[in-house]
Enzyme design. Sequence first.
Site, PDB file in Angstrom:
ATOM      1  N   HIS A   1       4.201  -0.545  12.741  1.00 44.32           N
ATOM      2  CA  HIS A   1       5.106   0.602  12.648  1.00 44.32           C
ATOM      3  C   HIS A   1       5.959   0.728  13.905  1.00 44.32           C
ATOM      4  O   HIS A   1       5.761   0.015  14.896  1.00 44.32           O
ATOM      5  CB  HIS A   1       4.325   1.900  12.388  1.00 44.32           C
TER       6      HIS A   1
ATOM      7  N   CYS B   1      -3.179  -0.679  15.880  1.00 45.74           N
ATOM      8  CA  CYS B   1      -1.941  -0.950  15.142  1.00 45.74           C
ATOM      9  C   CYS B   1      -1.005  -1.840  15.963  1.00 45.74           C
ATOM     10  O   CYS B   1      -1.171  -1.998  17.170  1.00 45.74           O
ATOM     11  CB  CYS B   1      -1.225   0.350  14.786  1.00 45.74           C
TER      12      CYS B   1
END
Length: 262
Positions: A220, A236
């Site tokens: 992201h 992440c």
Amino acid sequence: MFSDVRFRRSLAAIITLVLIGAVLTAVWPRHKGESVAAAATTTTTTTSTTTTTTAPKPAHAFEAADAVVPQVNLYDAPGATEPSDSMDNPTWEHVPLAFLVKEHGPPGWLHVQVSRRPNERTAWIHASDVALRPVDNRIVVQRESHVLTVYKGTSDEVLFQAPVGTGVDRTPTPLGDFFIDIVVHIDNPNGAYGPYQLSVAAFSDVLQSFDGGVGQIAIHGTNHPNLIPGYISNGCVRMLNDDVTQLATLAPVGTPVSIIST
């Protein structure tokens, strides 16, 4: 009268001799040195055309499988009569259920990778439960080098490359072969996740849950671009917002993601 008869007989004999001579001339071999007119010969040549049909190479390197039923049963082997598990469609996150196809098995069966723990989990499913869709590219994340690369199919052709942030030591980004299972366009591009979040079918080796989720990682954007590249996340893969926006155009659901240590 006698003379007339003899004349007729002589004439008949002469005609007979002439006819015999004509026949002998036609069939008897010619003397050496005589030229013989060759009979005109017509030769018809038939050209045989051979068409070789080569099976076309697949246009796409990978396949995604989108669920078309409310629930997809998971089996341990093709031909099994009882499922070992099942997955709902839509998922608990209210998004369409998708798989990465690993192989085509016996007729009516597909071997797929699923978005479930343990990491890299696979199962067999009924082919009739899904619709197949081609996928062109693959992603490789180099965890320690902090680089994300998009390759064309199984080749080494680079389509896109960008710096990234990965997990800190206490919550490292998991290694392995996964796939994109959700692509979300975020309404607030200035938030912590940037304009796009590409969920990866990979789960933290440390966190069993995180921020209301199940400890699943994603690629992201970020609102702290100054931290990229580096070890900055809970597992992440973070990207600059412009980069993740470009990545979203190259990596639909079903795109393979390999996270390696180098």
